[in-house]
Design an enzyme around this catalytic site. Structure first.
Site, PDB file in Angstrom:
ATOM      1  N   ALA A 143       9.359  38.316  37.698  1.00  0.00           N
ATOM      2  CA  ALA A 143       8.374  37.648  38.549  1.00  0.00           C
ATOM      3  C   ALA A 143       7.153  38.540  38.692  1.00  0.00           C
ATOM      4  CB  ALA A 143       8.967  37.353  39.928  1.00  0.00           C
ATOM      5  N   SER A 144       6.009  37.902  38.937  1.00  0.00           N
ATOM      6  CA  SER A 144       4.772  38.640  39.173  1.00  0.00           C
ATOM      7  C   SER A 144       4.017  37.944  40.293  1.00  0.00           C
ATOM      8  CB  SER A 144       3.924  38.677  37.900  1.00  0.00           C
ATOM      9  OG  SER A 144       2.704  39.348  38.129  1.00  0.00           O
ATOM     10  N   ALA A 145       3.747  38.667  41.369  1.00  0.00           N
ATOM     11  CA  ALA A 145       3.046  38.100  42.519  1.00  0.00           C
ATOM     12  C   ALA A 145       1.756  38.872  42.759  1.00  0.00           C
ATOM     13  CB  ALA A 145       3.952  38.138  43.745  1.00  0.00           C
ATOM     14  N   SER A 146       1.097  38.603  43.877  1.00  0.00           N
ATOM     15  CA  SER A 146      -0.216  39.202  44.124  1.00  0.00           C
ATOM     16  C   SER A 146      -0.125  40.706  44.352  1.00  0.00           C
ATOM     17  CB  SER A 146      -0.872  38.539  45.342  1.00  0.00           C
ATOM     18  OG  SER A 146      -0.050  38.685  46.487  1.00  0.00           O
ATOM     19  N   ALA A 189       3.002  42.718  43.880  1.00  0.00           N
ATOM     20  CA  ALA A 189       3.985  43.464  43.091  1.00  0.00           C
ATOM     21  C   ALA A 189       4.489  42.659  41.904  1.00  0.00           C
ATOM     22  CB  ALA A 189       5.159  43.871  43.978  1.00  0.00           C
ATOM     23  N   GLN A 190       5.158  43.374  41.013  1.00  0.00           N
ATOM     24  CA  GLN A 190       5.792  42.786  39.836  1.00  0.00           C
ATOM     25  C   GLN A 190       7.252  43.235  39.829  1.00  0.00           C
ATOM     26  OE1 GLN A 190       3.141  42.187  36.549  1.00  0.00           O
ATOM     27  NE2 GLN A 190       4.571  43.181  35.148  1.00  0.00           N
ATOM     28  N   VAL A 191       8.155  42.338  39.422  1.00  0.00           N
ATOM     29  CA  VAL A 191       9.588  42.623  39.474  1.00  0.00           C
ATOM     30  C   VAL A 191      10.171  42.630  38.065  1.00  0.00           C
ATOM     31  CG1 VAL A 191      11.832  41.875  40.354  1.00  0.00           C
ATOM     32  CG2 VAL A 191       9.785  41.594  41.766  1.00  0.00           C
ATOM     33  N   ASP A 216      10.320  34.609  55.883  1.00  0.00           N
ATOM     34  CA  ASP A 216       9.756  33.994  54.672  1.00  0.00           C
ATOM     35  C   ASP A 216      10.883  33.425  53.811  1.00  0.00           C
ATOM     36  OD1 ASP A 216       7.743  33.193  52.961  1.00  0.00           O
ATOM     37  OD2 ASP A 216       7.679  35.087  51.871  1.00  0.00           O
TER      38      ASP A 216
END
Length: 416
Positions: A114-117, A119-121, A272
């Site tokens: 996953a890639s978010a605003s 961080a990246q996993v 969340d």
């Protein structure tokens, strides 16, 4: 001295990038004035990067605070963002954990999960053999957030001075609250502490049907978080959920009861719980992940929330209206009878309406709009709490349409 020069350079560069993106959006609007403003705002946010994508996510998930057309337009900000090259992520890992990554990891999958605003996993395996995920903060995110929010704070303060209709400090307070939350989310050590705190809460209450990932401190830092990898499926995947659990309805009730108990028995609660952060694990347990956003409930909100919950099953709209007035901030006398009538009409509107595919956002927005009509402004903690209830309600309705979380004696809230 060098640090100040470097900070000033990055700030000036970021302000230049922001100005360029805003000018580009302005020219686009002048050339195509039929472009809807919510769509233009979303595209601008995506062009500006981390901070504004995060704000877009806030808009997309906060219909109680923002107009419906903006909530809809910013839904795309919830999707996966463009990932960074693994070489960039590897550089951060080496900066945080040392150049010999083999001391910590046997291998790391260069393709992100996953890639978010922020961080990246990536999936990985520890040197000791455990399957894990590594949450890696994207380079420069914290500096970008700080610069962007300084700019937004100044802009908000100027807007408040120029407008007679905006209460002084109302916008700047909101900007500062969002800033503090986002900067807190950048501190993965704090997130690790949140997970540890929740783990102690589960253990002290002998809760085994809900779990959180194990954190590996030796392979973690402020910008890197190495955690146990959970295998399972999102709760929204009903077919897979039924394959993993003989009684998914009870599993969800157990998860809801655990979350509800954390409101009073833990210093924090998970704030969340969208489908990506709650999993049905392969062994039938429920896994809570991503503790970057947590909440803390005040005694006043808790008392009014209990009154609200007690009133819902009885459809006592006068009591619901009274509780709403107690939860929200208002500077005028609330007409409880009129508010109760509006709430009853809202209930009748949605009671037999199966056509609304966006119930969560719509009902939250409608409740907020009704409250605003009577001068009630709900605190952020109430919005967070309501959204988590409605998330659970959505999951349970997917798996068991006849179950009502506000009217089932197996649910802990009725014993409080």
């Amino acid at each position: 001295m060098l640090d100040r020069i470097r900070t000033g350079y990055h700030a000036a560069r970021r302000i230049g990038q922001t100005s360029f993106a805003l000018q580009k959006s302005g020219w686009r609007w002048l050339r195509h004035r039929d472009t809807p403003l919510p769509e233009l705002a979303r595209d601008t946010a995506e062009a500006l990067g981390s901070t504004y994508i995060k704000l877009g996510q806030l808009i997309a998930s906060s219909p109680s605070l923002f107009p419906h057309d903006y909530v809809e337009a910013f839904q795309s900000c919830l999707d996966q963002t463009t990932p960074l090259p693994f070489a960039t992520i590897e550089k951060v890992l080496k900066q945080e954990l040392g150049t010999r990554l083999s001391r910590h990891f046997r291998d790391i999958d260069p393709t992100p999960l996953a890639s978010a605003s922020i961080a990246q996993v990536h999936a990985a395996r520890l040197a000791s053999g455990e399957d894990i995920v590594i949450k890696v903060q994207k380079p420069g995110v914290e500096d970008i957030l700080a610069t962007d929010f300084q700019f937004m704070h100044l802009s908000a303060a100027l807007l408040e001075k120029l407008s007679k209709h905006i209460p002084e400090s109302s916008i700047t307070d909101m900007v500062d609250e969002i800033r503090n939350g986002m900067l807190e989310e950048c501190d993965f050590k704090r997130e690790a502490e949140n997970i540890a705190l929740y783990r102690r809460f589960l253990d002290s209450n002998n809760i085994t049907q809900v779990t959180v990932p194990t954190v590996y401190p030796s392979a973690s830092s402020k910008r890197v978080l190495s955690m146990e990898r959970f295998y399972g499926t999102a709760l929204s995947n009903t077919a897979a959920v039924h394959q993993l659990s003989a009684n998914p309805e009870q599993a969800l009730i157990d998860a809801l009861n655990t979350w509800f108990l954390s409101l009073t028995q833990c210093q924090i609660y998970h704030a969340d719980l969208h489908a990506g952060n709650v999993m049905m694990l392969n062994d039938g347990r429920i896994g809570f992940i991503d503790f970057g956003i947590v909440g803390r409930i005040s005694p006043e909100t808790w008392a009014s929330l209990l009154a609200l919950i007690a009133s819902v099953p009885a459809k006592d709209f006068h009591a619901i209206a009274t509780a709403m007035a107690g939860i929200g901030a208002t500077n005028r006398v609330v007409n409880i009878s009129a508010l109760a009538k509006d709430l009853e009409q809202l209930y009748q509107q949605f009671e037999n309406d199966d056509s609304n595919n966006d119930f969560l956002n719509t009902i939250t927005l409608q409740i907020s709009n009704i409250g605003r009509k009577y001068g009630i402004r709900f605190p952020r903690e109430f919005t967070l709490l309501l959204k988590q209830f409605l998330y659970f309600d959505r999951y349970i309705k997917l798996l068991s349409p006849d179950l009502d979380i506000f009217d089932d004696e197996r649910i802990f809230l009725h014993k409080t």
